[in-house]
Design an enzyme around this catalytic site. Structure first.
Site: not given
Ligand code: 13P
Length: 246
Positions: A9-11, A92, A94, A162, A168, A207, A228-229
Site C-alpha cells: 500500500n503506497w498510500k 483502511h 487512515e 492492521e 507506521g 510495521s 505500507g512503508g
Molecule cells: P506500515 O507497513 O508502514 O506500518 O503500514 C501498514 C499499512 O497501513 C498498510 O496498509
C-alpha cells in the site's frame, strides 16, 4: 490451500519516477511462489498496470460506493478496473479516521467493488486504547461483520488485520497477539460463511519489515501481509516477498 499474498500500500506516496521501483521488483522476483499486489495512488494505476503487464497485480486504495455520478474527486470501482486495477483496499484505518468511513460505508464500497469484479481487501484493526481496554476482539468482530458483504467469498475478498497502533510506528503485536486475532477472524468467517470461511486470505499489516516478515508469516492463519512503508522500496518489499515465497 490458500495462495499466499503480499500486498503493498503506497498510500499518498509516489510519482511517475517511482515506477522504476516496480521494474526493480519484478526483475528481482520474476516468479514468486505467491501473489504480489501493489496499490499505488490512483494517478499511477494505469502506468503501473502497463509496466506490470500481469506479472504482478495492481490495485486501488479506495473506491466510491456509487457506480457514477456527482461525487467530485471520487473514483468508482469501474474506473479502477478501467485503469488496470484488479483489487482495491477498502476501510483502511487512515480512511476510517481521515474520511469518517463507517463499517456500513466500507460494506457498500465492497459491494460496489465486487459487482465490478474487483477483489476487495477489507481492513480491520483496533486502536491502542481499544486494546488497552480489552476490546480488541469485540471491535474487530464488529468491523468484520458489518464491513463484509454477504456476497464475499475467498476468491473475491481478502481480510487485512492492521492494528492502528502498529501502522507506521515500528511496533508490532506479539506473534501470540497476531495469532489470537487471525484465529478469531477465521472462526468468525467460518461461522458466517461455513466451509467457504476457510478460503479467505487473512493478511497481517502494521510495521511489516524484511526483519520480521518470516516469523509473522509462520504465525497461525496468516496468509500474507499488507505492507505500507516497506513496499516503497523494491529491496525491502522484495525481501518480504522472498520471506513468504521461500
Ligand atoms: P506500515 O507497513 O508502514 O506500518 O503500514 C501498514 C499499512 O497501513 C498498510 O496498509
Amino acid at each position: 490451500m490458500r495462495r499466499k499474498l503480499v500486498a503493498g500500500n503506497w498510500k499518498m506516496n509516489g510519482l511517475t519516477a517511482s515506477l522504476a521501483e516496480v521494474e526493480a521488483l519484478i526483475a528481482a522476483h520474476p516468479a514468486p511462489g505467491c501473489e504480489v499486489l501493489l496499490c499505488p495512488p490512483a494517478t499511477l494505476i494505469s502506468a503501473m498496470a502497463a509496466r506490470a503487464a500481469g506479472r504482478i497485480a495492481v490495485g486501488g486504495q479506495d473506491c466510491h460506493m456509487a457506480a457514477a455520478g456527482a461525487h467530485t474527486g471520487d473514483i468508482s470501482a469501474a474506473m479502477l478496473r478501467d485503469a488496470g486495477a484488479s483489487h482495491v483496499i477498502l476501510g483502511h484505518s487512515e480512511r476510517r479516521a481521515d474520511h469518517a468511513e463507517t463499517n456500513a460505508m466500507v460494506r457498500a464500497k465492497a459491494e460496489a467493488a465486487l459487482s465490478e469484479g474487483l477483489v476487495a481487501l477489507i481492513c480491520v484493526g483496533e486502536t491502542e486504547a481499544e486494546r488497552d481496554a480489552g476490546e480488541t476482539l469485540a471491535v474487530i468482530g464488529r468491523q468484520l461483520a458489518e464491513s463484509t458483504p454477504d456476497a464475499a467469498t475467498g476468491a473475491n475478498t481478502v481480510i487485512a488485520y492492521e492494528p492502528v497502533w502498529a501502522i507506521g510506528t515500528g511496533r508490532t503485536p506479539t506473534l501470540e497477539q497476531i495469532a489470537e486475532v487471525h484465529d478469531f477472524l477465521r472462526a468468525e468467517l467460518a461461522a458466517r460463511f461455513g466451509a467457504e470461511g476457510a478460503a479467505f486470505r487473512l493478511l497481517y499489516g502494521g510495521s511489516v519489515k524484511p526483519g520480521n516478515a518470516k516469523e509473522i508469516f509462520a504465525t497461525s492463519n496468516v496468509d500474507g501481509a499488507l505492507v505500507g512503508g516497506a513496499s516503497l522500496k523494491a529491496a525491502d518489499f522484495g525481501a518480504i516477498i522472498a520471506a513468504l515465497a521461500g
